[in-house]
Design an enzyme around this catalytic site. Structure first.
Site, short mmCIF file in Angstrom:
data_model
loop_
_atom_site.label_atom_id
_atom_site.label_comp_id
_atom_site.label_asym_id
_atom_site.label_seq_id
_atom_site.Cartn_x
_atom_site.Cartn_y
_atom_site.Cartn_z
N PRO A 2 0.81 -1.21 0.00
CA PRO A 2 0.00 0.00 0.00
C PRO A 2 0.85 1.27 0.00
CG PRO A 2 -0.80 -1.57 1.62
CD PRO A 2 0.52 -2.09 1.13
N GLU A 3 0.31 2.29 -0.62
CA GLU A 3 0.96 3.60 -0.61
C GLU A 3 0.70 4.29 0.73
OE1 GLU A 3 2.59 4.57 -3.62
OE2 GLU A 3 2.02 2.60 -4.36
N LYS A 51 4.56 3.83 6.24
CA LYS A 51 3.67 2.70 5.97
C LYS A 51 3.44 1.85 7.22
CE LYS A 51 4.95 2.52 1.12
NZ LYS A 51 5.34 1.67 -0.02
N ARG A 264 10.75 -4.98 -7.76
CA ARG A 264 9.42 -4.38 -7.74
C ARG A 264 8.99 -4.05 -9.15
NH1 ARG A 264 8.19 -2.13 -2.88
NH2 ARG A 264 6.07 -2.09 -3.72
#
Length: 278
Positions: A2-3, A51, A264
């Site tokens: 998640p951002e 995060k 990624r």
């Protein structure tokens, strides 16, 4: 993963449901803390840090969690059916008379003293959505290793906390460079604009609770990014492999980026973005 704006939203939901209320249910389903009982204690606040999520509890305790790729916190009202996943994926339950917060597939869950929070978040750079945000420090962190590819530098939470794969790809597009271009080779003024734009995008999108409305659009004239709610495509390159670039019409490409074992997924437009590619 998640951002930062998604984590911020999760913290707000948890804070609204739990803060100021006494826990009537507590169940931490990880071996190290399985016997911990938080019932009878009041939740003081739920704070995002990059995060990471910090749920502070009466008595000087903090429940630290991190969603990574698949984790989530869901909030249910009294009597509401839980829908976040099967029971064996539940890692944490915190409940009061009105609401129950359920943590699913949490890869990081630990109970620590609040005074020791810096041990788990002290390494983070300035939080794009936090009170500690400092664009000058974030810029200096990014420029500290000129040979590092931009995409890797943006994802490094020690530089600035909150950017994930989506914003990494979109920010590189807005800067018209590939995520593989070394930070030291960015055009003059671009690093500073990237830092300012990153904070502005996350700030604008953090209140959009429909994740489909995340926006980083930019006019083909090269104007500033468009953020917030509006119809039409929401992103320039992320998730658009094979589709035509909204700016130049070139098909969007996708490749992995990063050191072996920690790659990624990265998206970019070979027509609009200058620099090396993966």
């Amino acid at each position: 993963m998640p951002e930062g704006d998604t984590v911020w939203q999760t913290a707000q939901r948890l804070h609204t449901a739990l803060a100021g209320q006494t826990l009537t249910r507590s169940d931490l389903r990880v071996p190290r803390f399985a016997t911990a009982d938080l019932t009878g204690r009041t939740v003081l606040d739920v704070t995002p840090r990059g995060k990471h999520l910090l749920t502070r509890i009466e008595g000087g305790l903090t429940l630290h969690s991190h969603l990574r790729m698949d984790g989530s916190w869901q909030v249910y009202g009294s009597g509401e059916r839980w829908r976040g996943g099967p029971a064996h994926q539940i890692r944490a339950i915190l409940g009061n008379a009105a609401n129950t917060a359920v943590g699913y597939r949490l890869p990081v869950l630990e109970l620590l003293r609040t005074k020791d929070e810096e041990k788990v978040v002290g390494h983070l750079g300035p939080d794009l959505l936090g009170p500690d945000w400092d664009p000058d420090i974030a810029l200096a962190n990014l420029l500290a290793d000129p040979s590092r590819p931009l995409g890797e530098a943006l994802l490094d939470q020690r530089n600035l906390a909150g950017i994930g794969n989506v914003y990494k790809s979109e920010l590189a597009f807005l800067a018209r460079v590939t995520p593989w271009l070394p930070v030291g080779e960015l055009p003059e003024g671009t690093p500073k604009r990237l830092v300012v734009t990153a904070q502005r995008l996350l700030e604008a999108n953090k209140s959009s609770f429909d994740r489909r409305t995340t926006a980083t659009e930019r006019g083909t004239s090269g104007g500033p990014p468009v953020v917030g709610r509006r119809p039409g495509p929401r992103l320039h390159v992320y998730g658009r492999e094979g589709m035509r670039c909204l700016r130049c019409g070139t098909p969007i490409r996708r490749a992995d980026q990063g050191e072996s074992g920690r790659e990624r997924t990265t998206f970019w437009c070979p027509g609009c973005q200058a620099g090396p590619t993966g």
